[in-house]
Design a protein around this motif. Structure first.
Motif, PDB file in Angstrom:
ATOM      1  N   GLU A 275       0.839  -1.197   0.000  1.00  0.00           N
ATOM      2  CA  GLU A 275       0.000   0.000   0.000  1.00  0.00           C
ATOM      3  C   GLU A 275       0.881   1.256   0.000  1.00  0.00           C
ATOM      4  O   GLU A 275       0.614   2.210  -0.717  1.00  0.00           O
ATOM      5  CB  GLU A 275      -0.927  -0.034   1.235  1.00  0.00           C
TER       6      GLU A 275
ATOM      7  N   ARG B 236       2.277   1.657  -3.348  1.00  0.00           N
ATOM      8  CA  ARG B 236       1.244   2.085  -4.307  1.00  0.00           C
ATOM      9  C   ARG B 236       1.050   3.602  -4.235  1.00  0.00           C
ATOM     10  O   ARG B 236       1.003   4.283  -5.256  1.00  0.00           O
ATOM     11  CB  ARG B 236      -0.079   1.376  -4.000  1.00  0.00           C
ATOM     12  N   VAL B 237       0.971   4.117  -2.992  1.00  0.00           N
ATOM     13  CA  VAL B 237       0.737   5.558  -2.827  1.00  0.00           C
ATOM     14  C   VAL B 237       1.921   6.361  -3.385  1.00  0.00           C
ATOM     15  O   VAL B 237       1.748   7.269  -4.196  1.00  0.00           O
ATOM     16  CB  VAL B 237       0.502   5.901  -1.341  1.00  0.00           C
TER      17      VAL B 237
ATOM     18  N   GLY C 162       4.112   5.318  -5.425  1.00  0.00           N
ATOM     19  CA  GLY C 162       4.224   5.009  -6.861  1.00  0.00           C
ATOM     20  C   GLY C 162       3.463   6.029  -7.695  1.00  0.00           C
ATOM     21  O   GLY C 162       3.873   6.377  -8.807  1.00  0.00           O
ATOM     22  N   GLN C 163       2.375   6.537  -7.141  1.00  0.00           N
ATOM     23  CA  GLN C 163       1.586   7.525  -7.884  1.00  0.00           C
ATOM     24  C   GLN C 163       2.345   8.839  -8.037  1.00  0.00           C
ATOM     25  O   GLN C 163       2.003   9.663  -8.869  1.00  0.00           O
ATOM     26  CB  GLN C 163       0.252   7.775  -7.180  1.00  0.00           C
ATOM     27  N   PHE C 164       3.376   9.030  -7.197  1.00  0.00           N
ATOM     28  CA  PHE C 164       4.206  10.230  -7.316  1.00  0.00           C
ATOM     29  C   PHE C 164       5.503   9.912  -8.053  1.00  0.00           C
ATOM     30  O   PHE C 164       6.454  10.680  -8.002  1.00  0.00           O
ATOM     31  CB  PHE C 164       4.508  10.809  -5.928  1.00  0.00           C
ATOM     32  N   GLY C 165       5.581   8.762  -8.661  1.00  0.00           N
ATOM     33  CA  GLY C 165       6.745   8.435  -9.483  1.00  0.00           C
ATOM     34  C   GLY C 165       7.863   7.724  -8.746  1.00  0.00           C
ATOM     35  O   GLY C 165       8.961   7.563  -9.292  1.00  0.00           O
TER      36      GLY C 165
ATOM     37  N   ARG D 246      13.733   9.218  -7.591  1.00  0.00           N
ATOM     38  CA  ARG D 246      12.591   9.037  -6.672  1.00  0.00           C
ATOM     39  C   ARG D 246      12.568   7.565  -6.304  1.00  0.00           C
ATOM     40  O   ARG D 246      12.067   6.745  -7.054  1.00  0.00           O
ATOM     41  CB  ARG D 246      11.276   9.411  -7.348  1.00  0.00           C
TER      42      ARG D 246
ATOM     43  N   ALA E  76      -3.846   9.505   2.083  1.00  0.00           N
ATOM     44  CA  ALA E  76      -4.139   8.250   1.390  1.00  0.00           C
ATOM     45  C   ALA E  76      -4.165   7.079   2.363  1.00  0.00           C
ATOM     46  O   ALA E  76      -4.961   6.163   2.236  1.00  0.00           O
ATOM     47  CB  ALA E  76      -3.087   8.002   0.293  1.00  0.00           C
TER      48      ALA E  76
END
Ligand code: PHE
Length: 345
Positions: A121, A124-125, A127-130, A193, A241
Motif C-alpha cells: 500500500e 502504491r501511494v 508510486g503515484q508520485f513516481g 525518486r 491516502a
C-alpha cells in the motif's frame, strides 16, 4: 483331398472360428483370432491352398464356400469388436466416474502478511508520485550504514542505533534502511525518486513496541530545486491516502546526522482523533516517520554535487504504519507466525 472332405473342414473351421471369436476376452485376443484364422498364413488360406488338388469343376464351389466362411467370420469379428469396445468403455467410465453430487473439497486460500500488505500500500501511494522500489542488502558496511551518512565512528549519534555487529570487521546488520540512499545515489542519475523497503535490526530489549528486527521504508528524492515544501506536500498526501482524507498532520523539529534540517512527521492519532488517549500517550499525535533535507555531505558521499542537486529523505517504520492501519497493539505478533493472528488479514 476331395470336395466333401474340404467342405467338411471348411465348415469345421467356421465353427471353431466363431467359438474363438465369442470367447475372445478383449480386443487384443480378438486381433489374435483374426490373424490365426483369416491372416495371410491363417487357417483359411492354408486350407484353401488344397484347392488345386480338386477336379476343376469342383473348384468354384469350394471357392464360394471359402468366401462365405470368410464373410461369416469377418462379420462375427466386427460384431464382437463393437461389443468388447463398448464393454471396455463402460468399465472405464465406471472406474473413473465422478459423483458430482458429493460436496466439493474446499481450497484453502492464503492471505498476504499484514506487513507485506502495508508495504504494497505504501509503494502504491508513493508510486503515484513516481517513486520506484529498490532494495538494499540487510548486511551492510559500517561505511554505508553510518560513515557515508555523516556518522563517523566516534560520533555520539551512533548511540541512537543499538547496532548488531557481525564478526567480520566493518560489516553489521543494517540498523535502518538509510544506507539504501547511498546505494541509489551512487547508481542512479537524478532526478531520483526511490523507495527502499526492508528488514532492519537493532540490539533492543524486546517489548510491545520494539523488536530486534523490524521493517522500514526509506524514501529518497533528489532533483534540482527540491525543497522542504515538496517533502511536506508529499508526506501530507501520503497521510491522507493512508489514514483518510482531511487527517491533520504536522512537522516537528528533529535531529538526524544525515538530514539538515531534520523533522519528525506526526499524524493526528487515529484512535482518539486528537483528544489524547493511551495509544498516543495523551499527545493526540502519532509520529510515523523521520525525515529531512539530505545533508550536503551525504549528497557528496553519494557522488552528487550539492550545489546542483538537493533532495529529501524519509524513513518510516512499516510495523508502525501497520499497527495504526489494523489497530494492533503488539508488534511482536507480526513475526510470531501465529496463524490465528495472520488469518485475520
Ligand atoms: N533512518 C532514520 C531512522 O532509522 C529515519 C530517517 C530516514 C530520518 C531518512 C531521516 C531521513 O530512525
Amino acid at each position: 483331398m476331395d470336395l466333401e472332405t474340404l467342405s467338411a473342414r471348411l465348415s469345421y473351421l467356421q465353427q471353431s472360428g466363431l467359438d474363438a471369436i465369442r470367447t475372445a476376452a478383449d480386443t487384443g485376443a480378438l486381433e489374435a483370432v483374426q490373424v490365426a484364422y483369416l491372416g495371410r498364413r491363417g487357417e483359411l488360406k492354408t486350407l484353401l491352398s488344397g484347392i488345386g488338388t480338386l477336379p476343376t469343376e469342383d473348384r468354384p464351389r469350394v471357392g464360394a464356400i471359402g468366401n462365405r466362411v470368410r464373410e461369416v467370420l469377418e462379420a462375427a469379428l466386427d460384431a464382437r469388436r463393437v461389443e468388447l469396445e463398448a464393454a471396455a468403455l463402460g468399465a472405464r467410465l465406471a472406474r473413473e466416474g465422478v459423483d458430482v453430487t458429493l460436496p466439493g473439497r474446499p481450497v484453502r486460500r492464503g492471505s498476504l502478511h499484514p506487513l507485506i500488505e502495508t508495504n504494497r500500500e505504501i509503494a502504491r501511494v508513493f508510486g503515484q508520485f513516481g517513486f520506484v522500489v529498490y532494495e538494499g542488502p540487510e548486511v551492510e558496511t559500517d561505511v554505508r550504514n553510518f560513515q557515508a551518512l555523516n556518522i563517523p565512528p566516534d560520533h555520539p549519534a551512533r548511540d541512537l542505533w543499538d547496532t548488531l555487529y557481525t564478526d567480520v570487521p566493518g560489516y553489521l546488520m543494517r540498523t535502518h534502511t538509510s544506507p539504501g540512499q547511498i546505494h541509489v545515489m551512487q547508481q542512479a542519475v537524478p532526478p531520483i525518486r526511490a523507495l527502499l523497503p526492508g528488514r532492519c535490526f537493532r540490539h533492543e530489549a524486546v517489548d510491545a513496541s520494539h523488536g530486534f528486527e523490524f521493517f522500514q521504508v526509506e524514501g529518497l528524492m533528489v532533483d534540482e530545486g527540491t525543497t522542504l515544501a515538496d517533502l511536506r506536500g508529499l508526506l501530507d498526501a501520503f497521510a491522507q491516502a493512508m489514514f483518510g482524507r482531511g487527517r491533520p498532520t504536522r512537522f516537528r523539529p528533529g535531529y538526524y546526522p544525515f538530514t539538515e534540517p531534520s523533522v519528525a512527521f506526526d499524524v493526528q492519532c487515529v484512535v482518539c482523533a486528537g483528544a489524547g488517549c493511551a495509544s498516543c500517550k495523551r499527545t493526540g499525535w502519532m509520529t510515523i516517520l523521520g525525515a529531512g533535507m539530505v545533508h550536503p555531505v551525504v549528497l557528496c558521499n553519494g557522488g552528487l554535487d550539492p550545489d546542483r542537486h538537493q533532495g529529501f529523505a524519509f524513513g518510516m517504520g512499516t510495523d508502525r504504519i501497520a499497527i495504526l492501519r489494523y489497530g494492533i497493539d503488539d508488534i511482536r505478533m507480526f513475526l510470531e507466525n501465529d496463524l490465528r493472528f495472520l488469518e485475520q488479514f
